[in-house]
Write a protein that holds these residues in place. Structure first.
Motif, PDB file in Angstrom:
ATOM      1  N   VAL A 104      -3.500   4.198   6.753  1.00 58.41           N
ATOM      2  CA  VAL A 104      -2.638   3.685   5.679  1.00 58.41           C
ATOM      3  C   VAL A 104      -1.478   2.889   6.269  1.00 58.41           C
ATOM      4  CG1 VAL A 104      -0.960   4.405   3.922  1.00 58.41           C
ATOM      5  CG2 VAL A 104      -3.238   5.429   3.965  1.00 58.41           C
TER       6      VAL A 104
ATOM      7  N   LEU B 126     -11.884  16.868   3.006  1.00 57.33           N
ATOM      8  CA  LEU B 126     -11.086  18.099   3.124  1.00 57.33           C
ATOM      9  C   LEU B 126     -11.444  19.075   2.001  1.00 57.33           C
ATOM     10  CD1 LEU B 126      -7.576  16.719   4.172  1.00 57.33           C
ATOM     11  CD2 LEU B 126      -9.378  17.662   5.611  1.00 57.33           C
TER      12      LEU B 126
ATOM     13  N   VAL C 174      -8.090   7.063   1.696  1.00 54.15           N
ATOM     14  CA  VAL C 174      -7.389   8.294   1.302  1.00 54.15           C
ATOM     15  C   VAL C 174      -8.320   9.180   0.476  1.00 54.15           C
ATOM     16  CG1 VAL C 174      -5.528   9.201  -0.140  1.00 54.15           C
ATOM     17  CG2 VAL C 174      -5.075   7.299   1.414  1.00 54.15           C
TER      18      VAL C 174
ATOM     19  N   SER D 220       4.074   5.518   6.265  1.00 54.99           N
ATOM     20  CA  SER D 220       3.909   4.089   5.988  1.00 54.99           C
ATOM     21  C   SER D 220       5.225   3.475   5.526  1.00 54.99           C
ATOM     22  CB  SER D 220       2.802   3.866   4.957  1.00 54.99           C
ATOM     23  OG  SER D 220       3.057   4.593   3.778  1.00 54.99           O
TER      24      SER D 220
ATOM     25  N   LEU E  20       0.847  -1.203   0.000  1.00 56.40           N
ATOM     26  CA  LEU E  20       0.000   0.000   0.000  1.00 56.40           C
ATOM     27  C   LEU E  20       0.879   1.249   0.000  1.00 56.40           C
ATOM     28  CD1 LEU E  20      -2.670   1.475   0.210  1.00 56.40           C
ATOM     29  CD2 LEU E  20      -2.732   0.967   2.650  1.00 56.40           C
TER      30      LEU E  20
ATOM     31  N   THR F 242      -2.976  18.936  -0.656  1.00 57.91           N
ATOM     32  CA  THR F 242      -3.322  17.508  -0.653  1.00 57.91           C
ATOM     33  C   THR F 242      -2.100  16.649  -0.939  1.00 57.91           C
ATOM     34  OG1 THR F 242      -5.559  18.025  -1.359  1.00 57.91           O
ATOM     35  CG2 THR F 242      -4.792  15.780  -1.770  1.00 57.91           C
TER      36      THR F 242
ATOM     37  N   ALA G 151       1.783  10.926   4.482  1.00 61.50           N
ATOM     38  CA  ALA G 151       1.225   9.588   4.739  1.00 61.50           C
ATOM     39  C   ALA G 151       2.115   8.513   4.102  1.00 61.50           C
ATOM     40  CB  ALA G 151      -0.199   9.506   4.194  1.00 61.50           C
TER      41      ALA G 151
ATOM     42  N   MET H  66      -6.604  14.225   8.570  1.00 59.00           N
ATOM     43  CA  MET H  66      -5.420  13.896   7.773  1.00 59.00           C
ATOM     44  C   MET H  66      -4.533  12.888   8.520  1.00 59.00           C
ATOM     45  SD  MET H  66      -2.572  16.699   6.890  1.00 59.00           S
ATOM     46  CE  MET H  66      -1.271  15.976   7.890  1.00 59.00           C
TER      47      MET H  66
ATOM     48  N   TRP I 203       1.797   1.885  -3.567  1.00 60.26           N
ATOM     49  CA  TRP I 203       0.654   2.363  -4.353  1.00 60.26           C
ATOM     50  C   TRP I 203       0.375   3.836  -4.043  1.00 60.26           C
ATOM     51  CZ3 TRP I 203      -4.051  -1.443  -5.160  1.00 60.26           C
ATOM     52  CH2 TRP I 203      -3.580  -2.671  -5.654  1.00 60.26           C
TER      53      TRP I 203
ATOM     54  N   ASN J  37      -5.214  -3.132  -0.094  1.00 53.14           N
ATOM     55  CA  ASN J  37      -4.582  -1.932  -0.670  1.00 53.14           C
ATOM     56  C   ASN J  37      -5.654  -0.987  -1.224  1.00 53.14           C
ATOM     57  OD1 ASN J  37      -2.027  -2.902  -0.126  1.00 53.14           O
ATOM     58  ND2 ASN J  37      -1.419  -3.183  -2.265  1.00 53.14           N
ATOM     59  N   THR J  38      -6.666  -1.574  -1.893  1.00 53.58           N
ATOM     60  CA  THR J  38      -7.752  -0.749  -2.439  1.00 53.58           C
ATOM     61  C   THR J  38      -8.502  -0.052  -1.303  1.00 53.58           C
ATOM     62  OG1 THR J  38      -7.941  -2.345  -4.234  1.00 53.58           O
ATOM     63  CG2 THR J  38      -9.775  -0.799  -3.964  1.00 53.58           C
TER      64      THR J  38
ATOM     65  N   VAL K 227      -9.547  12.957   1.414  1.00 46.86           N
ATOM     66  CA  VAL K 227      -9.259  14.097   0.535  1.00 46.86           C
ATOM     67  C   VAL K 227     -10.556  14.803   0.129  1.00 46.86           C
ATOM     68  CG1 VAL K 227      -8.399  14.723  -1.759  1.00 46.86           C
ATOM     69  CG2 VAL K 227      -7.057  13.201  -0.305  1.00 46.86           C
TER      70      VAL K 227
ATOM     71  N   PHE L 261      -5.535  23.763  -3.681  1.00 46.90           N
ATOM     72  CA  PHE L 261      -6.041  22.628  -2.908  1.00 46.90           C
ATOM     73  C   PHE L 261      -5.164  21.396  -3.119  1.00 46.90           C
ATOM     74  CE2 PHE L 261      -8.596  18.738  -2.623  1.00 46.90           C
ATOM     75  CZ  PHE L 261      -8.941  18.804  -1.289  1.00 46.90           C
TER      76      PHE L 261
ATOM     77  N   MET M 165       0.077  16.343   2.023  1.00 49.42           N
ATOM     78  CA  MET M 165      -0.550  15.436   2.989  1.00 49.42           C
ATOM     79  C   MET M 165      -0.315  13.974   2.575  1.00 49.42           C
ATOM     80  SD  MET M 165      -4.601  15.310   3.547  1.00 49.42           S
ATOM     81  CE  MET M 165      -4.839  13.667   2.859  1.00 49.42           C
ATOM     82  N   LEU M 166      -0.480  13.682   1.294  1.00 51.58           N
ATOM     83  CA  LEU M 166      -0.271  12.313   0.813  1.00 51.58           C
ATOM     84  C   LEU M 166       1.199  11.917   0.909  1.00 51.58           C
ATOM     85  CD1 LEU M 166      -2.603  12.279  -2.349  1.00 51.58           C
ATOM     86  CD2 LEU M 166      -3.134  11.586  -0.008  1.00 51.58           C
TER      87      LEU M 166
ATOM     88  N   VAL N  63      -6.089   9.434   8.498  1.00 50.05           N
ATOM     89  CA  VAL N  63      -5.884   8.746   7.224  1.00 50.05           C
ATOM     90  C   VAL N  63      -4.461   8.173   7.156  1.00 50.05           C
ATOM     91  CG1 VAL N  63      -5.696   9.108   4.725  1.00 50.05           C
ATOM     92  CG2 VAL N  63      -7.650  10.039   5.967  1.00 50.05           C
ATOM     93  N   ALA N  64      -3.471   8.976   7.584  1.00 49.84           N
ATOM     94  CA  ALA N  64      -2.084   8.485   7.585  1.00 49.84           C
ATOM     95  C   ALA N  64      -1.947   7.285   8.523  1.00 49.84           C
ATOM     96  CB  ALA N  64      -1.128   9.601   7.992  1.00 49.84           C
TER      97      ALA N  64
ATOM     98  N   GLY O 122      -7.220   0.925   1.463  1.00 55.13           N
ATOM     99  CA  GLY O 122      -6.366   2.055   1.859  1.00 55.13           C
ATOM    100  C   GLY O 122      -6.561   3.248   0.936  1.00 55.13           C
ATOM    101  N   LEU O 123      -6.605   2.995  -0.370  1.00 55.98           N
ATOM    102  CA  LEU O 123      -6.777   4.110  -1.319  1.00 55.98           C
ATOM    103  C   LEU O 123      -8.170   4.724  -1.209  1.00 55.98           C
ATOM    104  CD1 LEU O 123      -4.903   2.973  -4.562  1.00 55.98           C
ATOM    105  CD2 LEU O 123      -4.037   4.233  -2.579  1.00 55.98           C
TER     106      LEU O 123
END
Lengths: 244, 244
Positions: free
Chosen positions: B172, B217, B210, A173, A116, A162, A169, B165, A119, B203-204, B214, A158, A165-166, B168-169, B206-207
């Motif tokens: 993940v 937000l 996310v 991980s 993950l 974002t 994350a 945020m 990805w 994994n899906t 997003v 925006f 932030m990603l 979410v982290a 997790g996405l």
């Protein structure tokens, strides 16, 4: 929001960004064998260093360019160029950081792109590349009409936050995953679940990266730190345009 | 920003939140042995489900209460109460989710609180508890003076987004970690690095989490979806106050 002076805040952020870099480099140097470009785990070590340098620290610096008081006055174009150049440098470091991990995986016959972390990380880098290209096309090339720029600007802003932030994350991980890989049961001096010094150090690195990301987003969100919209033609001046 | 209609966006978000819940519950039910409250790995399974339900989906719903058009008109107090009650329910689920993982660890003699995931997750929950208590004290109890509320409101709003945020982290890194634990080398039908169906599914998940974060937000950031400040006394009406 609370009245925090901008300059000391930016100085603190710069120090925190450098501290993140020092932590990630020290982790790889002291506990993971240092750096090389030979397909070994020492080649992998460039991956965390370059991703933190590119997708977090330099990316954060690029995002904050318009918050610096010297950027509030005079022509906007030099600051646009600095913003785009910093982001492009961040992207360059990121690409080399990806080459490092793919190179290590391929040399050691490890599959790519299954976790993950991978990805999310790759999705973040792809978004960043779209963001850079769209920003360059809309704000530096002379072809986008003003209505399109006005429409796209808040979207760019925006996604700017974002993507940071990603990135954070992805870093969290990734550090977590690397510690589980490296500090397995039986590892000296202790496995991850006994919190040896390396684990405390790298966990702290993760929290420092989170703190850096949150503080950059905080600086971006503060309304009184935004560049005043002066309405001059210069704010719409593209790189290759003929305005002014 | 782009003109997206609010109601379809909120309906899509609600569907996406339910999809996240369905994914995390299905993952634990189909591949991780289902649910129990007996100190086994089936007790652990409540952890991902309750954290996603509490810290992501219900938390996101609480954050979006003021964005719903019915909340734009009339007294603000019922919406404040709904916001606080949803957040408190989210916090309750989160606490039970933490009890599930600590109970499993203690029963299986696994150390607690060593991974970066656990450090970040607990920091996020602690921040959430401070946020709830400060919000309750400032906006629902009648003691805070208006200047303090005005000072605190943007801080509350900023930390509202920040905590989502960080959640979410945490999700993940937690999903990533759980897949490395569960799909070790030699696991049937394949280890994590060969991407068996469970790995693709989680994994899906997790996405999707996310994406949900997003989009929440994004809805919070859109200026034209914010509740208009009408300046009536009601906007400053506390739960136990005597105004109006």
């Amino acid at each position: 929001m609370l009245a925090v002076p901008l300059r000391p805040f930016c100085a603190f952020l710069a120090g925190l960004g450098l501290l993140c870099l020092a932590f990630v480099a020290s982790w790889c140097q002291r506990w993971r064998g240092g750096f090389a470009w030979d397909g070994s785990a020492r080649m992998f070590n460039w991956h965390p260093v370059l991703m933190v340098a590119g997708m977090v620290v330099l990316y954060g610096a690029a995002a904050l360019v318009y918050r610096l008081p010297p950027a509030w006055r005079g022509p906007k174009l030099p600051w646009k160029l600095l913003h785009g150049a910093l982001a492009l440098t961040a992207f360059g470091l990121t690409v080399v950081g990806l080459v490092a991990v793919f190179g290590f995986h391929n040399a050691s016959k490890t599959p790519n792109m299954y976790s993950l972390h991978s990805w999310l990380g790759l999705a973040t880098v792809l978004l960043f590349s779209c963001q850079w290209l769209a920003g360059f096309s809309a704000f530096l090339l002379p072809y986008a009409p003003p209505w399109l720029r006005a429409l796209y600007k808040p979207v760019h802003v925006f996604f700017g936050s974002t993507i940071l932030m990603l990135s954070v994350a992805s870093c969290v991980s990734g550090i977590n995953e690397k510690l589980f890989f490296s500090l397995k049961n039986g590892t000296a001096p202790a496995p991850y679940n006994r919190l040896p010094p390396e684990a405390v150090f790298a966990n702290t690195l993760g929290l420092l990266i989170v703190l850096f990301g949150v503080l950059v987003l905080c600086a971006l969100a503060k309304p009184d730190w935004k560049r005043p919209e002066d309405g001059s033609t210069d704010t719409r001046q593209p790189l290759l345009g003929t305005e002014r």
